[in-house]
Design an enzyme around this catalytic site. Structure first.
Site, PDB file in Angstrom:
ATOM      1  N   ASN A 210      57.799 -12.734  79.495  1.00 34.75           N
ATOM      2  CA  ASN A 210      58.571 -13.780  78.805  1.00 34.75           C
ATOM      3  C   ASN A 210      57.663 -14.812  78.164  1.00 34.75           C
ATOM      4  OD1 ASN A 210      60.977 -12.599  79.330  1.00 34.75           O
ATOM      5  ND2 ASN A 210      61.712 -14.126  80.795  1.00 34.75           N
ATOM      6  N   CYS A 262      66.263 -17.974  79.931  1.00 33.78           N
ATOM      7  CA  CYS A 262      65.029 -17.438  80.510  1.00 33.78           C
ATOM      8  C   CYS A 262      63.737 -18.049  79.957  1.00 33.78           C
ATOM      9  CB  CYS A 262      65.016 -15.919  80.347  1.00 33.78           C
ATOM     10  SG  CYS A 262      66.231 -15.143  81.423  1.00 33.78           S
TER      11      CYS A 262
HETATM   12  C1  UDX Z   1      69.598 -14.990  87.039  1.00 35.03           C
HETATM   13  C2  UDX Z   1      68.398 -15.839  87.358  1.00 35.03           C
HETATM   14  O1  UDX Z   1      68.772 -17.159  87.123  1.00 35.03           O
HETATM   15  C3  UDX Z   1      67.240 -15.542  86.477  1.00 35.03           C
HETATM   16  O2  UDX Z   1      66.081 -16.200  86.941  1.00 35.03           O
HETATM   17  C4  UDX Z   1      66.911 -14.123  86.527  1.00 35.03           C
HETATM   18  O3  UDX Z   1      65.936 -13.871  85.575  1.00 35.03           O
HETATM   19  C5  UDX Z   1      68.119 -13.310  86.300  1.00 35.03           C
HETATM   20  O4  UDX Z   1      69.214 -13.645  87.112  1.00 35.03           O
HETATM   21  P1  UDX Z   1      71.491 -15.269  85.264  1.00 35.03           P
HETATM   22  O5  UDX Z   1      72.174 -14.010  85.634  1.00 35.03           O
HETATM   23  O6  UDX Z   1      71.474 -15.654  83.861  1.00 35.03           O
HETATM   24  O7  UDX Z   1      69.969 -15.299  85.735  1.00 35.03           O
HETATM   25  O8  UDX Z   1      72.046 -16.443  86.216  1.00 35.03           O
HETATM   26  P2  UDX Z   1      73.506 -17.016  86.258  1.00 35.03           P
HETATM   27  O9  UDX Z   1      74.221 -16.618  85.038  1.00 35.03           O
HETATM   28  O10 UDX Z   1      73.374 -18.429  86.629  1.00 35.03           O
HETATM   29  O11 UDX Z   1      74.191 -16.208  87.470  1.00 35.03           O
HETATM   30  C6  UDX Z   1      73.938 -16.454  88.800  1.00 35.03           C
HETATM   31  C7  UDX Z   1      75.257 -16.135  89.538  1.00 35.03           C
HETATM   32  O12 UDX Z   1      75.013 -16.174  90.948  1.00 35.03           O
HETATM   33  C8  UDX Z   1      76.360 -17.156  89.257  1.00 35.03           C
HETATM   34  O13 UDX Z   1      77.543 -16.484  88.933  1.00 35.03           O
HETATM   35  C9  UDX Z   1      76.511 -17.889  90.597  1.00 35.03           C
HETATM   36  O14 UDX Z   1      77.829 -18.336  90.826  1.00 35.03           O
HETATM   37  C10 UDX Z   1      76.116 -16.798  91.577  1.00 35.03           C
HETATM   38  N1  UDX Z   1      75.650 -17.256  92.906  1.00 35.03           N
HETATM   39  C11 UDX Z   1      74.719 -18.237  93.008  1.00 35.03           C
HETATM   40  C12 UDX Z   1      76.181 -16.624  94.033  1.00 35.03           C
HETATM   41  O15 UDX Z   1      77.040 -15.772  93.936  1.00 35.03           O
HETATM   42  N2  UDX Z   1      75.700 -16.998  95.263  1.00 35.03           N
HETATM   43  C13 UDX Z   1      74.780 -17.992  95.406  1.00 35.03           C
HETATM   44  O16 UDX Z   1      74.401 -18.305  96.548  1.00 35.03           O
HETATM   45  C14 UDX Z   1      74.268 -18.634  94.249  1.00 35.03           C
HETATM   46  C1  UDX Z   2      64.625 -12.749  77.156  1.00 37.62           C
HETATM   47  C2  UDX Z   2      63.708 -11.523  77.190  1.00 37.62           C
HETATM   48  O1  UDX Z   2      63.670 -10.929  75.915  1.00 37.62           O
HETATM   49  C3  UDX Z   2      64.234 -10.523  78.198  1.00 37.62           C
HETATM   50  O2  UDX Z   2      63.343  -9.407  78.299  1.00 37.62           O
HETATM   51  C4  UDX Z   2      64.329 -11.197  79.566  1.00 37.62           C
HETATM   52  O3  UDX Z   2      64.835 -10.330  80.475  1.00 37.62           O
HETATM   53  C5  UDX Z   2      65.188 -12.423  79.474  1.00 37.62           C
HETATM   54  O4  UDX Z   2      64.718 -13.308  78.483  1.00 37.62           O
HETATM   55  P1  UDX Z   2      66.951 -13.362  76.076  1.00 37.62           P
HETATM   56  O5  UDX Z   2      66.748 -14.707  76.662  1.00 37.62           O
HETATM   57  O6  UDX Z   2      68.260 -12.721  76.172  1.00 37.62           O
HETATM   58  O7  UDX Z   2      65.871 -12.344  76.705  1.00 37.62           O
HETATM   59  O8  UDX Z   2      66.627 -13.536  74.516  1.00 37.62           O
HETATM   60  P2  UDX Z   2      65.553 -12.999  73.456  1.00 37.62           P
HETATM   61  O9  UDX Z   2      66.208 -12.011  72.575  1.00 37.62           O
HETATM   62  O10 UDX Z   2      64.304 -12.625  74.107  1.00 37.62           O
HETATM   63  O11 UDX Z   2      65.331 -14.346  72.617  1.00 37.62           O
HETATM   64  C6  UDX Z   2      64.809 -15.452  73.292  1.00 37.62           C
HETATM   65  C7  UDX Z   2      64.774 -16.636  72.329  1.00 37.62           C
HETATM   66  O12 UDX Z   2      63.747 -16.440  71.354  1.00 37.62           O
HETATM   67  C8  UDX Z   2      66.073 -16.839  71.568  1.00 37.62           C
HETATM   68  O13 UDX Z   2      66.348 -18.219  71.483  1.00 37.62           O
HETATM   69  C9  UDX Z   2      65.754 -16.278  70.183  1.00 37.62           C
HETATM   70  O14 UDX Z   2      66.498 -16.932  69.169  1.00 37.62           O
HETATM   71  C10 UDX Z   2      64.272 -16.620  70.048  1.00 37.62           C
HETATM   72  N1  UDX Z   2      63.529 -15.734  69.143  1.00 37.62           N
HETATM   73  C11 UDX Z   2      63.479 -14.395  69.435  1.00 37.62           C
HETATM   74  C12 UDX Z   2      62.863 -16.294  68.047  1.00 37.62           C
HETATM   75  O15 UDX Z   2      62.911 -17.497  67.794  1.00 37.62           O
HETATM   76  N2  UDX Z   2      62.134 -15.453  67.234  1.00 37.62           N
HETATM   77  C13 UDX Z   2      62.050 -14.094  67.485  1.00 37.62           C
HETATM   78  O16 UDX Z   2      61.379 -13.409  66.706  1.00 37.62           O
HETATM   79  C14 UDX Z   2      62.745 -13.549  68.617  1.00 37.62           C
END
Ligand code: UDX
Ligand code: UDX
Length: 460
Positions: A210, A262
């Site tokens: 990332n 992320c």
């Molecule tokens: C998560 C992590 O934040 C990120 O670092 C990792 O890369 C991918 O997984 P994301 O799925 O985007 O990312 O997180 P989020 O959308 O916040 O979902 C977390 C879920 O866990 C929420 O639905 C929350 O309610 C749930 N949760 C949290 C539980 O069910 N139990 C808990 O104790 C805490």
């Molecule tokens: C990212 C990583 O790609 C993925 O592998 C990881 O698991 C989670 O984080 P995501 O956050 O869904 O995924 O978005 P991504 O498509 O990677 O874009 C990240 C950010 O960079 C976005 O805000 C996007 O607009 C920006 N971006 C992406 C640019 O500004 N320029 C680019 O060329 C590509």
């Protein structure tokens, strides 16, 4: 504590953007999946096959696997881990105020799982955690008959299912080779590249991936600034650089920079974690600074284009989600841009195809409308923030006609500008020449404005 651990039964803790998509994919692949989710509304939605998040293809898949009984949403950890061979932790790791990853949700989920999980089960950490976290969880665990591995995710929001169905690689790290192999078998097929390693390396593969992509974007955004100062075209520059297979064109997209759930938190967490080990990660410090500058540069283009004051100006913002094909607003550039413009006195009318509901509480001063033509009506300027296809396909002649002004600032370089200029508008982008200004405009040439200074654009 239940009977034998069976790898056919998978428990996922956390039905978020990562946990829910992973659960649906594993159920699609034939596993019996239980999702433990603390949020009652989310759990209730998943239980009836409705996705609480916008992710292409997830609604259809979720309703199918829930109807088949292969995916169940449950409340208690006891129900969730009963007989499960593998427990995947996908809870949030939000940043603390000093940028470190907050591990409290991970620790709580692990403690609750350890109290109930079957002997011989593997706990796979999918949440992004700092180096040495997985090993520490194993060391501090009360269960010697349960092993821990790091199972980083690489899915991109907006194409998550595709990324899980056809992973470019599967990475699993841990100190117990058998456990690592069991988890590595969950995703991908016989031809999928699998990298099996120790847990700390796996943690840093995630952060490094990332952080490197974020740095690549910040690099091209710095090049874009130089293009504005020299009259070059960043898209041509990126195309040219990208022809080198060692560089590649992907993630050389100049514009408003990176946002989302992320990159911002992972880049800061890596930089902070390096700091705890006595290392100054200069590259990341710079990547973060360049990224925040991009929002300010975009705002400055609107400010200059509207004559240096935004007091009482009406600005239409096209796109709020941090990128297309998701409703996720976490660290979305649009939030910063709208706040900067409002602080300068502008009145904002914003639109997004799917993220409006989530935006209401985050943008209380802005007017939110679903129709982009309604958004641009009476606007002095348009700021394009998220490159949704619907904005590329807009009838820009009609849009310019509805505006009071005619300035369009494209923060994603997703338009070629001709539609705007042929519609009578002035097209400003990132790292490219301004187009559509009357020849007598200061510094303008046949192709448009030569330098980065966006002169005041007379209203329509
Ligand atoms: C998560 C992590 O934040 C990120 O670092 C990792 O890369 C991918 O997984 P994301 O799925 O985007 O990312 O997180 P989020 O959308 O916040 O979902 C977390 C879920 O866990 C929420 O639905 C929350 O309610 C749930 N949760 C949290 C539980 O069910 N139990 C808990 O104790 C805490
Ligand atoms: C990212 C990583 O790609 C993925 O592998 C990881 O698991 C989670 O984080 P995501 O956050 O869904 O995924 O978005 P991504 O498509 O990677 O874009 C990240 C950010 O960079 C976005 O805000 C996007 O607009 C920006 N971006 C992406 C640019 O500004 N320029 C680019 O060329 C590509």
């Amino acid at each position: 504590m239940t009977s034998e651990a069976d790898d056919q039964i998978i428990c996922i803790i956390g039905a978020g953007y990562v946990g829910l998509v992973t659960a649906a994919r594993l159920a699609e692949a034939g596993r019996e999946v239980r999702v433990v989710e603390v949020d009652a509304d989310r759990r209730a939605a998943v239980a009836v096959g409705l996705s609480p998040i916008f992710e292409p293809g997830l609604d259809e898949l979720l309703s199918a696997v829930v109807a088949s009984g292969r995916l169940r949403a449950v409340e208690t950890m006891k129900e969730g881990v009963a007989g499960a061979g593998i427990v995947i932790v996908a809870v949030g790791t939000p940043p603390t105020h000093d940028g470190e990853a907050d591990l409290s949700q991970v620790r709580l989920a692990v403690d609750q799982a350890l109290a109930e999980v079957a002997p011989g089960a593997v706990i796979a950490i999918k949440s992004t955690v700092p180096p040495e976290t997985t090993r520490a969880l194993g060391r501090d665990s009360t269960r010697q008959d349960v092993t821990f591995v790091m199972f980083p995710e690489f899915l991109r929001e907006g194409s998550a299912l595709e990324d899980l169905r056809h992973p470019s690689r599967v990475v699993v790290g841990g100190e117990d080779v058998a456990a690592v192999r069991r988890v590595a078998a969950l995703l991908g097929g016989p031809d999928t590249t699998r990298l099996l390693c120790d847990s700390v390396s796996a943690e840093l593969i995630k952060y490094g991936s990332n952080a490197f992509l974020a740095t690549k974007i910040s690099f091209i955004n710095e090049m874009a600034q130089l293009c504005e100062l020299t009259g070059a075209d960043i898209e041509k520059v990126a195309d040219g650089m990208g022809l080198d297979p060692r560089i590649g064109r992907s993630f050389l997209g100049a514009g408003l920079g990176w946002g989302g759930s992320c990159f911002p938190k992972d880049v800061r967490a890596l930089e902070t974690s390096a700091g705890y080990h006595g290392q100054s990660f200069w590259l990341l410090k710079a990547a973060i600074e360049v990224n925040s500058q991009q929002r300010r540069r975009f705002t400055a283009k609107l400010l200059r284009g509207l004559g240096g004051s935004l007091e009482g100006r009406r600005i239409a913002i096209l796109g709020l989600a941090f990128k297309p094909f998701t409703d996720d607003l976490r660290q979305a550039p649009a939030l910063e841009v709208v706040r900067q413009l409002e602080d300068l006195g502008a009145q904002i009318v914003a639109t997004d195809p799917v993220a409006l509901d989530r935006a209401r509480s985050l943008l209380p001063r802005a007017t939110l409308v679903a129709d982009p033509y309604e958004a641009v009506t009476g606007a002095d300027a348009v700021g394009l923030v998220t490159e949704w296809p619907v904005y590329r396909e807009l009838d820009w002649g009609r849009a310019i006609g509805l505006m009071r002004g005619r300035l369009v600032v494209d923060g994603r370089n997703c338009l070629d500008g001709t539609d705007v200029t042929e519609g009578g508008g002035v097209y400003v982008s990132m790292g490219r020449r301004t187009r559509g200004l009357p020849p007598q405009a200061p510094g303008s040439t046949a192709e448009g404005v030569y330098s980065s200074t966006v002169p005041p654009v007379p209203l329509g």
